[in-house]
Scaffold this motif. Structure first.
Motif, short mmCIF file in Angstrom:
data_model
loop_
_atom_site.label_atom_id
_atom_site.label_comp_id
_atom_site.label_asym_id
_atom_site.label_seq_id
_atom_site.Cartn_x
_atom_site.Cartn_y
_atom_site.Cartn_z
N ASP A 128 -0.76 -4.59 -7.80
CA ASP A 128 -1.51 -5.61 -7.06
C ASP A 128 -0.60 -6.33 -6.06
O ASP A 128 -0.98 -6.58 -4.92
N GLN A 185 -1.56 0.89 -10.08
CA GLN A 185 -2.72 0.22 -10.65
C GLN A 185 -3.47 1.15 -11.61
O GLN A 185 -3.84 0.75 -12.71
N SER A 234 0.86 1.86 -4.58
CA SER A 234 0.26 0.71 -5.26
C SER A 234 -1.00 1.12 -6.02
O SER A 234 -1.21 0.69 -7.15
N LYS A 235 -1.80 1.98 -5.42
CA LYS A 235 -3.00 2.47 -6.10
C LYS A 235 -2.63 3.27 -7.34
O LYS A 235 -3.28 3.17 -8.38
N GLN A 254 0.18 -4.06 -3.17
CA GLN A 254 -0.99 -3.94 -2.30
C GLN A 254 -1.16 -5.19 -1.44
O GLN A 254 -1.45 -5.10 -0.24
N GLN A 306 -0.15 -2.96 -13.56
CA GLN A 306 -1.26 -3.30 -12.68
C GLN A 306 -0.87 -4.47 -11.77
O GLN A 306 -1.16 -4.46 -10.57
N ALA A 307 -0.20 -5.45 -12.34
CA ALA A 307 0.22 -6.61 -11.55
C ALA A 307 1.22 -6.19 -10.47
O ALA A 307 1.17 -6.68 -9.34
#
Length: 57
Positions: A43, A13, A9-10, A46, A39-40
Motif C-alpha cells: 500500500d 499486496q 506493489s500489487k 502504491q 499488504q501495508a
C-alpha cells in the motif's frame, strides 16, 4: 520504471493477502501479521507511485 514499481506493489499486496488468509485458516497469528505487514508495504509503495504520477503531470 514506474510501471515496474506499480506491479511490485500489487504483487506485495496480493502475496500479503494470501499469507494473511493462510495464517488465519491455520490459526497462525505470526503468519497472519506478516501478511498484513506485506499488504501495508504494498500500500505504501502504491501511494508513493501515485504521488509521483500526480507531480509528473
Amino acid at each position: 520504471m514506474a510501471d515496474d514499481q506499480k506491479a511490485k506493489s500489487k504483487g506485495e499486496q496480493a502475496k500479503g493477502k494470501l499469507k494473511e488468509a493462510g495464517g488465519r485458516a491455520v490459526g497462525n497469528e505470526r503468519m497472519e501479521a506478516e501478511g498484513r505487514a506485506e499488504q501495508a508495504k504494498g500500500d505504501a509503495r502504491q501511494a508513493k507511485e501515485k504521488a509521483k504520477d500526480v507531480f509528473k503531470h
